[in-house]
Design a protein around this motif. Structure first.
Motif, PDB file in Angstrom:
ATOM      1  N   THR A  86      -6.967   7.558   3.560  1.00 16.76           N
ATOM      2  CA  THR A  86      -5.773   7.956   2.594  1.00 16.76           C
ATOM      3  C   THR A  86      -5.751   9.438   2.477  1.00 16.76           C
ATOM      4  O   THR A  86      -6.701   9.954   2.622  1.00 16.76           O
ATOM      5  CB  THR A  86      -5.911   7.228   1.201  1.00 16.76           C
ATOM      6  OG1 THR A  86      -7.267   7.710   0.590  1.00 16.76           O
ATOM      7  CG2 THR A  86      -6.175   5.648   1.400  1.00 16.76           C
ATOM      8  N   GLU A  87      -4.602   9.832   1.745  1.00 17.43           N
ATOM      9  CA  GLU A  87      -4.275  11.269   1.415  1.00 17.43           C
ATOM     10  C   GLU A  87      -5.473  11.839   0.717  1.00 17.43           C
ATOM     11  O   GLU A  87      -6.028  12.773   0.716  1.00 17.43           O
ATOM     12  CB  GLU A  87      -3.092  11.519   0.897  1.00 17.43           C
ATOM     13  CG  GLU A  87      -1.869  11.280   1.584  1.00 17.43           C
ATOM     14  CD  GLU A  87      -0.674  11.351   0.797  1.00 17.43           C
ATOM     15  OE1 GLU A  87      -0.670  11.647  -0.703  1.00 17.43           O
ATOM     16  OE2 GLU A  87       0.550  11.299   1.343  1.00 17.43           O
ATOM     17  N   GLY A  88      -6.055  10.841  -0.454  1.00 19.60           N
ATOM     18  CA  GLY A  88      -7.343  11.121  -1.217  1.00 19.60           C
ATOM     19  C   GLY A  88      -8.485  11.486  -0.464  1.00 19.60           C
ATOM     20  O   GLY A  88      -9.380  12.375  -0.764  1.00 19.60           O
ATOM     21  N   ILE A 118       0.789  -1.194   0.068  1.00 16.30           N
ATOM     22  CA  ILE A 118      -0.123   0.084   0.064  1.00 16.30           C
ATOM     23  C   ILE A 118       0.863   1.007  -0.172  1.00 16.30           C
ATOM     24  O   ILE A 118       1.589   1.226   0.719  1.00 16.30           O
ATOM     25  CB  ILE A 118      -0.882   0.152   1.261  1.00 16.30           C
ATOM     26  CG1 ILE A 118      -1.902  -1.465   0.959  1.00 16.30           C
ATOM     27  CG2 ILE A 118      -1.677   1.345   1.314  1.00 16.30           C
ATOM     28  CD1 ILE A 118      -2.545  -1.507   2.464  1.00 16.30           C
ATOM     29  N   HIS A 119       0.586   2.112  -0.746  1.00 17.68           N
ATOM     30  CA  HIS A 119       1.408   3.244  -0.998  1.00 17.68           C
ATOM     31  C   HIS A 119       0.537   4.434  -0.650  1.00 17.68           C
ATOM     32  O   HIS A 119      -0.622   4.480  -0.381  1.00 17.68           O
ATOM     33  CB  HIS A 119       2.080   3.333  -2.391  1.00 17.68           C
ATOM     34  CG  HIS A 119       2.664   2.082  -2.921  1.00 17.68           C
ATOM     35  ND1 HIS A 119       3.990   2.282  -2.816  1.00 17.68           N
ATOM     36  CD2 HIS A 119       2.403   1.063  -3.263  1.00 17.68           C
ATOM     37  CE1 HIS A 119       4.577   1.134  -3.256  1.00 17.68           C
ATOM     38  NE2 HIS A 119       3.460   0.457  -3.371  1.00 17.68           N
ATOM     39  N   GLY A 120       1.119   5.744  -0.485  1.00 18.70           N
ATOM     40  CA  GLY A 120       0.537   6.962   0.023  1.00 18.70           C
ATOM     41  C   GLY A 120      -0.593   7.293  -0.973  1.00 18.70           C
ATOM     42  O   GLY A 120      -1.384   8.184  -0.364  1.00 18.70           O
ATOM     43  N   ASP A 121      -0.527   7.169  -1.989  1.00 19.92           N
ATOM     44  CA  ASP A 121      -1.398   7.580  -2.905  1.00 19.92           C
ATOM     45  C   ASP A 121      -2.822   6.712  -2.791  1.00 19.92           C
ATOM     46  O   ASP A 121      -3.728   6.987  -3.622  1.00 19.92           O
ATOM     47  CB  ASP A 121      -0.967   7.380  -4.370  1.00 19.92           C
ATOM     48  CG  ASP A 121      -0.438   6.035  -4.939  1.00 19.92           C
ATOM     49  OD1 ASP A 121      -0.756   5.253  -4.169  1.00 19.92           O
ATOM     50  OD2 ASP A 121      -0.049   5.975  -6.072  1.00 19.92           O
ATOM     51  N   GLY A 122      -2.848   5.652  -1.974  1.00 13.99           N
ATOM     52  CA  GLY A 122      -4.177   5.066  -1.825  1.00 13.99           C
ATOM     53  C   GLY A 122      -4.181   3.992  -2.676  1.00 13.99           C
ATOM     54  O   GLY A 122      -5.204   3.219  -3.079  1.00 13.99           O
ATOM     55  N   VAL A 123      -3.395   3.268  -3.418  1.00 15.20           N
ATOM     56  CA  VAL A 123      -3.339   2.446  -4.450  1.00 15.20           C
ATOM     57  C   VAL A 123      -2.632   1.243  -3.642  1.00 15.20           C
ATOM     58  O   VAL A 123      -1.428   1.226  -3.437  1.00 15.20           O
ATOM     59  CB  VAL A 123      -2.680   2.727  -5.799  1.00 15.20           C
ATOM     60  CG1 VAL A 123      -2.784   1.707  -6.635  1.00 15.20           C
ATOM     61  CG2 VAL A 123      -3.428   3.907  -6.307  1.00 15.20           C
ATOM     62  N   PHE A 124      -3.247  -0.037  -3.819  1.00 14.07           N
ATOM     63  CA  PHE A 124      -2.680  -1.022  -3.424  1.00 14.07           C
ATOM     64  C   PHE A 124      -2.033  -1.890  -4.672  1.00 14.07           C
ATOM     65  O   PHE A 124      -2.821  -2.045  -5.553  1.00 14.07           O
ATOM     66  CB  PHE A 124      -3.692  -1.945  -2.709  1.00 14.07           C
ATOM     67  CG  PHE A 124      -3.287  -3.589  -2.168  1.00 14.07           C
ATOM     68  CD1 PHE A 124      -2.475  -3.238  -1.062  1.00 14.07           C
ATOM     69  CD2 PHE A 124      -3.599  -4.463  -2.784  1.00 14.07           C
ATOM     70  CE1 PHE A 124      -1.895  -4.444  -0.656  1.00 14.07           C
ATOM     71  CE2 PHE A 124      -3.160  -5.688  -2.263  1.00 14.07           C
ATOM     72  CZ  PHE A 124      -2.278  -5.619  -1.294  1.00 14.07           C
ATOM     73  N   ARG A 125      -0.930  -2.080  -4.491  1.00 13.60           N
ATOM     74  CA  ARG A 125      -0.078  -2.794  -5.641  1.00 13.60           C
ATOM     75  C   ARG A 125      -0.071  -4.202  -5.332  1.00 13.60           C
ATOM     76  O   ARG A 125       0.723  -4.411  -4.295  1.00 13.60           O
ATOM     77  CB  ARG A 125       1.113  -1.975  -6.089  1.00 13.60           C
ATOM     78  CG  ARG A 125       0.876  -0.735  -6.497  1.00 13.60           C
ATOM     79  CD  ARG A 125       2.143   0.075  -6.964  1.00 13.60           C
ATOM     80  NE  ARG A 125       1.712   1.374  -7.358  1.00 13.60           N
ATOM     81  CZ  ARG A 125       1.382   2.393  -6.940  1.00 13.60           C
ATOM     82  NH1 ARG A 125       1.426   2.313  -5.399  1.00 13.60           N
ATOM     83  NH2 ARG A 125       1.401   3.659  -7.402  1.00 13.60           N
ATOM     84  N   GLN A 126      -0.511  -5.156  -5.952  1.00  9.94           N
ATOM     85  CA  GLN A 126      -0.294  -6.588  -5.625  1.00  9.94           C
ATOM     86  C   GLN A 126       0.162  -7.274  -6.693  1.00  9.94           C
ATOM     87  O   GLN A 126       0.066  -7.021  -7.893  1.00  9.94           O
ATOM     88  CB  GLN A 126      -1.613  -7.088  -4.934  1.00  9.94           C
ATOM     89  CG  GLN A 126      -2.700  -6.960  -6.316  1.00  9.94           C
ATOM     90  CD  GLN A 126      -3.978  -7.408  -5.403  1.00  9.94           C
ATOM     91  OE1 GLN A 126      -4.095  -7.625  -4.277  1.00  9.94           O
ATOM     92  NE2 GLN A 126      -4.840  -7.922  -6.288  1.00  9.94           N
ATOM     93  N   LEU A 127       0.770  -8.489  -6.600  1.00 10.21           N
ATOM     94  CA  LEU A 127       1.376  -9.460  -7.573  1.00 10.21           C
ATOM     95  C   LEU A 127       0.702 -10.748  -7.041  1.00 10.21           C
ATOM     96  O   LEU A 127       0.789 -11.216  -5.801  1.00 10.21           O
ATOM     97  CB  LEU A 127       2.956  -9.717  -7.542  1.00 10.21           C
ATOM     98  CG  LEU A 127       3.540 -10.553  -8.290  1.00 10.21           C
ATOM     99  CD1 LEU A 127       3.193 -10.093  -9.894  1.00 10.21           C
ATOM    100  CD2 LEU A 127       5.199 -10.709  -8.113  1.00 10.21           C
ATOM    101  N   ASP A 128       0.059 -11.425  -8.077  1.00  9.20           N
ATOM    102  CA  ASP A 128      -0.573 -12.599  -7.936  1.00  9.20           C
ATOM    103  C   ASP A 128      -0.231 -13.581  -9.013  1.00  9.20           C
ATOM    104  O   ASP A 128       0.223 -13.244  -9.952  1.00  9.20           O
ATOM    105  CB  ASP A 128      -1.864 -12.567  -7.386  1.00  9.20           C
ATOM    106  CG  ASP A 128      -2.859 -11.901  -8.179  1.00  9.20           C
ATOM    107  OD1 ASP A 128      -2.536 -11.978  -9.682  1.00  9.20           O
ATOM    108  OD2 ASP A 128      -3.853 -11.453  -8.002  1.00  9.20           O
ATOM    109  N   ALA A 129      -1.059 -14.462  -8.987  1.00  5.06           N
ATOM    110  CA  ALA A 129      -1.009 -15.484 -10.288  1.00  5.06           C
ATOM    111  C   ALA A 129      -1.405 -14.924 -11.445  1.00  5.06           C
ATOM    112  O   ALA A 129      -0.996 -15.290 -12.681  1.00  5.06           O
ATOM    113  CB  ALA A 129      -1.833 -16.649 -10.015  1.00  5.06           C
ATOM    114  N   GLY A 130      -2.163 -13.830 -11.659  1.00 10.17           N
ATOM    115  CA  GLY A 130      -2.915 -13.135 -12.518  1.00 10.17           C
ATOM    116  C   GLY A 130      -1.974 -12.195 -13.218  1.00 10.17           C
ATOM    117  O   GLY A 130      -1.958 -11.457 -14.032  1.00 10.17           O
ATOM    118  N   GLY A 131      -0.723 -11.776 -12.348  1.00  5.68           N
ATOM    119  CA  GLY A 131       0.219 -10.766 -12.796  1.00  5.68           C
ATOM    120  C   GLY A 131       0.221  -9.786 -11.672  1.00  5.68           C
ATOM    121  O   GLY A 131      -0.636  -9.563 -10.732  1.00  5.68           O
ATOM    122  N   ALA A 132       0.778  -8.677 -12.122  1.00  2.00           N
ATOM    123  CA  ALA A 132       0.897  -7.314 -11.362  1.00  2.00           C
ATOM    124  C   ALA A 132      -0.116  -6.394 -11.737  1.00  2.00           C
ATOM    125  O   ALA A 132      -0.604  -6.349 -12.710  1.00  2.00           O
ATOM    126  CB  ALA A 132       2.281  -6.593 -11.472  1.00  2.00           C
TER     127      ALA A 132
END
Length: 95
Positions: free
Chosen positions: A28-30, A3-17
């Protein structure tokens, strides 16, 4: 990933990033930028009557990375303070 400060959760799973915006009920900041009245309205729509914190999302992710979740596969954990519960605001007000 994470989780980044921009409120976006970045994840990597079997479907890709991929990236997923956090729910509108997580501080969040937003969300802070939307103003206090908006935040109060959002908190009122959550059965727990409060907004979530980014670290609460992180704790759920940490569980999946822990040895305690060693036998857990293919699961989705919804961390939303009960907001997914199919009730109307009127029903919640009567509780």
């Amino acid at each position: 990933h994470g989780i980044h400060g921009d409120g976006v959760f970045r994840q990597l799973d079997a479907g890709g990033a991929h990236e997923t915006e956090l729910a509108g009920n997580v501080i969040t900041e937003g969300l802070i930028g939307m103003g206090e009245e908006y935040q109060r309205t959002m908190a009122a729509s959550v059965p727990l009557r409060r907004l979530g914190h980014v670290d609460e999302i992180g704790y759920a992710a940490l569980y999946f990375a822990s040895k305690e979740a060693g036998y857990v596969t293919g699961q989705t954990l919804i961390v939303d303070g009960g907001q997914i519960v199919p009730e109307s605001l009127e029903a919640l007000a009567q509780a």
